[in-house]
Design an enzyme around this catalytic site. Sequence first.
Site, mmCIF file in Angstrom:
data_model
loop_
_atom_site.group_PDB
_atom_site.id
_atom_site.type_symbol
_atom_site.label_atom_id
_atom_site.label_comp_id
_atom_site.label_asym_id
_atom_site.label_seq_id
_atom_site.Cartn_x
_atom_site.Cartn_y
_atom_site.Cartn_z
ATOM 1 N N SER A 139 43.540 44.700 42.405
ATOM 2 C CA SER A 139 43.034 46.143 42.676
ATOM 3 C C SER A 139 42.426 47.218 41.747
ATOM 4 O O SER A 139 42.731 46.144 40.111
ATOM 5 C CB SER A 139 44.308 46.558 43.643
ATOM 6 N N CYS A 177 51.511 43.991 49.468
ATOM 7 C CA CYS A 177 51.921 43.471 48.552
ATOM 8 C C CYS A 177 50.728 42.664 47.633
ATOM 9 O O CYS A 177 51.385 42.189 46.598
ATOM 10 C CB CYS A 177 53.414 42.984 48.953
ATOM 11 N N ILE A 199 49.582 40.814 55.356
ATOM 12 C CA ILE A 199 49.502 40.870 56.791
ATOM 13 C C ILE A 199 48.387 39.687 56.256
ATOM 14 O O ILE A 199 47.464 39.046 57.414
ATOM 15 C CB ILE A 199 48.308 41.225 57.223
ATOM 16 N N SER A 200 48.383 38.915 55.596
ATOM 17 C CA SER A 200 47.823 37.451 55.002
ATOM 18 C C SER A 200 48.085 36.290 54.935
ATOM 19 O O SER A 200 49.089 36.154 53.627
ATOM 20 C CB SER A 200 46.765 37.883 53.609
ATOM 21 N N GLN A 203 48.283 34.964 50.927
ATOM 22 C CA GLN A 203 49.280 36.079 49.389
ATOM 23 C C GLN A 203 50.334 35.440 50.275
ATOM 24 O O GLN A 203 51.429 35.790 49.268
ATOM 25 C CB GLN A 203 48.454 36.959 49.970
ATOM 26 N N CYS A 355 29.728 47.321 44.374
ATOM 27 C CA CYS A 355 30.897 47.762 44.169
ATOM 28 C C CYS A 355 31.545 48.658 42.984
ATOM 29 O O CYS A 355 31.648 49.735 42.333
ATOM 30 C CB CYS A 355 32.318 47.286 44.222
#
Length: 383
Positions: A139, A177, A199-200, A203, A355
């Site tokens: 991020s 997280c 949700i990984s 990770q 991006c």
Amino acid sequence: MTSHQPTEFVVLPETRARRIVEQLLDGSGIALNGSNPWDLRVHHPDFFSRVLHQGTLGLGESYMDGWWDCDRIDEMAYKMLRHGLGERSRTPKERLAYRLQSGFLNLQSKARAYIVGEAHYDLGNDLFARMLDPTWCYSCGYWKDATTLHEAQLAKLELAARKLELEPGMRVLDIGCGWGSFTEHAARHHGVEVTGITISKEQAELGRKRCKGLPVEILLQDYRDLNGHFDRIVSIGMFEHVGHRNYRTYFDTVDRLLDSQGLFVLHTIGSNTSDISADPFINKYIFPNGVLPSTTHINKASEGHLLMEDWQNFGADYDLTLMAWLRNFDAHWPEIADNYSERTRRMFRYYLAVCAGAFRARNLQLWQVVFSKGRPGRYDAPR
């Protein structure tokens, strides 16, 4: 040239299609087959028709297929967006398809919540290890006083921690997280107990290893299934996956879990408008079902539950962050090239550079918003 077959499109005569593209680029400073690093070098005669009929998806896919090259895609994207080609580059068919889909379906329902984890975050820790800094932050960094990516990411983590006014022994929830970046930082440097959710699978597994020995629990779980009571809540780079149909539920959940004297820090990419849309390339290849919130979305969804104490925008810092990731990606690609296709390499390069250009053009923002439940006294946000 790759043998990948592109999505079907109508092929116009090359001369006509090229002339239309040149007219669109006129005044942008971008030339076809020019000498500047942001100019497009076209290798395939059908490139022009593909872009005209498929918009941003065609532009990105044709780069993945090797139909064109550009030394500075970030500057190309910046110049295109400043020239006003952003919305014009999305075809009416693309807009209609997404509006119909998001109108009738909850693209970010619990049943679909793990799609982005499987499609992107589980792609491979070897790739992200080389692209990111040692904090594993995926991020925006905070570059106010930083000169390196690592300094910027540490500064971002500490900025969020200071805004939360962490004290030893507090119970903290980290929604989304990731690989445990903030979770580890808060537990190690501020003496708090942290529950992180993602949700990984990739990770969660790595995050648990990184936080071993710390008062940390990392769960593979959807935020809607959470129970408990927390002194502080943080969410860094996850709200982009919540979706407009679930914003109210998200803030309801935070309200339910947060202590009456607690603070909540929301760190999210933001859109300049409240249109429900997604870039077709990013939606297909990078973050399936992602939607960027606007200021209005956040205000309406939090109203009646939480009090907004502070709103900070450092979106320009995402340009620096993305370009640092791109440099890392390029520098370390030879180490992992055998694990991925050339098309994957070009996909990631295009995504990071485009991006960066979008943040540089100020078409995208990065917000850190602090909420409370209306506790007494003044809140002074650190910078």
